[in-house]
Design an enzyme around this catalytic site. Structure first.
Site, PDB file in Angstrom:
ATOM      1  N   ARG A 258       0.818  -1.225   0.000  1.00 26.26           N
ATOM      2  CA  ARG A 258       0.000   0.000   0.000  1.00 26.26           C
ATOM      3  C   ARG A 258       0.846   1.268   0.000  1.00 26.26           C
ATOM      4  O   ARG A 258       0.536   2.237  -0.691  1.00 26.26           O
ATOM      5  CB  ARG A 258      -0.947  -0.004   1.204  1.00 26.26           C
ATOM      6  CG  ARG A 258      -1.881   1.200   1.205  1.00 26.26           C
ATOM      7  CD  ARG A 258      -2.931   1.118   2.274  1.00 26.26           C
ATOM      8  NE  ARG A 258      -4.003   0.190   1.979  1.00 26.26           N
ATOM      9  CZ  ARG A 258      -5.044   0.495   1.192  1.00 26.26           C
ATOM     10  NH1 ARG A 258      -5.123   1.657   0.611  1.00 26.26           N
ATOM     11  NH2 ARG A 258      -5.998  -0.385   0.994  1.00 26.26           N
TER      12      ARG A 258
ATOM     13  N   ARG B 178     -10.822   3.288  -3.777  1.00 26.92           N
ATOM     14  CA  ARG B 178      -9.639   2.949  -2.978  1.00 26.92           C
ATOM     15  C   ARG B 178      -9.365   4.129  -2.051  1.00 26.92           C
ATOM     16  O   ARG B 178      -9.416   5.285  -2.480  1.00 26.92           O
ATOM     17  CB  ARG B 178      -8.456   2.728  -3.922  1.00 26.92           C
ATOM     18  CG  ARG B 178      -7.172   2.332  -3.277  1.00 26.92           C
ATOM     19  CD  ARG B 178      -7.007   0.881  -2.976  1.00 26.92           C
ATOM     20  NE  ARG B 178      -7.560  -0.011  -3.969  1.00 26.92           N
ATOM     21  CZ  ARG B 178      -8.171  -1.148  -3.659  1.00 26.92           C
ATOM     22  NH1 ARG B 178      -8.315  -1.522  -2.410  1.00 26.92           N
ATOM     23  NH2 ARG B 178      -8.649  -1.924  -4.600  1.00 26.92           N
ATOM     24  N   ILE B 179      -9.083   3.856  -0.801  1.00 29.93           N
ATOM     25  CA  ILE B 179      -8.735   4.931   0.129  1.00 29.93           C
ATOM     26  C   ILE B 179      -7.359   5.471  -0.260  1.00 29.93           C
ATOM     27  O   ILE B 179      -6.401   4.723  -0.428  1.00 29.93           O
ATOM     28  CB  ILE B 179      -8.744   4.432   1.582  1.00 29.93           C
ATOM     29  CG1 ILE B 179     -10.180   4.086   1.983  1.00 29.93           C
ATOM     30  CG2 ILE B 179      -8.156   5.480   2.521  1.00 29.93           C
ATOM     31  CD1 ILE B 179     -10.299   3.444   3.354  1.00 29.93           C
TER      32      ILE B 179
ATOM     33  N   THR C 247     -16.640  12.759  -4.340  1.00 30.63           N
ATOM     34  CA  THR C 247     -18.093  12.731  -4.255  1.00 30.63           C
ATOM     35  C   THR C 247     -18.485  11.593  -3.324  1.00 30.63           C
ATOM     36  O   THR C 247     -17.791  10.580  -3.231  1.00 30.63           O
ATOM     37  CB  THR C 247     -18.735  12.506  -5.635  1.00 30.63           C
ATOM     38  OG1 THR C 247     -18.319  11.228  -6.134  1.00 30.63           O
ATOM     39  CG2 THR C 247     -18.348  13.596  -6.610  1.00 30.63           C
ATOM     40  N   HIS C 248     -19.598  11.776  -2.645  1.00 31.42           N
ATOM     41  CA  HIS C 248     -20.063  10.742  -1.710  1.00 31.42           C
ATOM     42  C   HIS C 248     -21.589  10.675  -1.767  1.00 31.42           C
ATOM     43  O   HIS C 248     -22.248  11.717  -1.741  1.00 31.42           O
ATOM     44  CB  HIS C 248     -19.601  11.071  -0.285  1.00 31.42           C
ATOM     45  CG  HIS C 248     -19.942  10.003   0.688  1.00 31.42           C
ATOM     46  ND1 HIS C 248     -19.271   8.797   0.729  1.00 31.42           N
ATOM     47  CD2 HIS C 248     -20.915   9.937   1.641  1.00 31.42           C
ATOM     48  CE1 HIS C 248     -19.804   8.045   1.677  1.00 31.42           C
ATOM     49  NE2 HIS C 248     -20.800   8.709   2.246  1.00 31.42           N
TER      50      HIS C 248
END
Length: 187
Positions: free
Chosen positions: A62, A88-89, A105-106
């Site tokens: 990561r 993906r964070i 966006t959420h």
């Protein structure tokens, strides 16, 4: 204003930006993803440069992935990085390098229902109104400053799919509106 868009899925939000953004104000420099997906195909069809910084669960380091993503983004010298269905964070390496210059966006009215299951969570909780949020990405999950929100009523017979489709319609227009607003302030 030069932007790079990150997407991981079908790319309908990306397509809305491609189709509706004022290209004299907002240049889409590139589209990137963490996996091979339809969003990259949409970018190719639109003649937009695209890239893949692949992330394979349980195989990819990561930290190295975040460094590679940060370097790739920096190579385009964007004014703004737009997470549009990027699932993906984004790690601290990227967030710190582009502090205040990444938006997301959420599908909920943050701070309510952060995370990957926002629509399902809103239905399970029984809210009568949810919506879409565009916010600045920070080191938390969906915790950054809110830029804009639009409400969507929840119907009695809504399913996760039907509600999410209505939220997506609002989200597509809201993102283009936010990009135009930001571009207007950077002239």
């Amino acid at each position: 204003m030069k932007i790079v868009i990150l997407a991981s899925g079908t790319g309908t939000l990306l397509q809305s930006v491609i189709d509706n953004v004022d290209r004299s104000r907002v240049e889409i420099a590139a589209v990137g993803s963490d996996r091979q997906c339809a969003a990259l195909d949409r970018a190719e069809r639109a003649g937009i440069e695209h890239f893949l910084v692949e992330y394979v669960p349980k195989q990819t380091d990561r930290d190295k992935w975040n460094e590679e993503l940060a370097d790739k983004l920096a190579s385009y010298q964007p004014d703004l990085v737009v997470s549009a269905g990027f699932m993906r964070i984004i790690g601290p390496t990227v967030v710190e390098r582009f502090e205040g210059k990444i938006i997301n966006t959420h599908p909920a009215l943050l701070p309510a229902f952060p995370g990957a299951h926002a629509v399902e969570d809103a239905l399970d909780y029984g809210v009568r109104v949810t919506g879409s949020t565009v916010h600045v990405v920070d080191s938390g999950v969906d915790t950054g400053p809110i830029i804009a929100q639009k409400a969507v009523e929840v119907a009695d017979d809504d399913t996760v799919d039907s509600l999410h489709e209505r939220i997506k319609k609002v989200e597509r227009a809201l993102l283009v509106e936010v990009l135009h607003d930001i571009a207007g302030t950077t002239d």
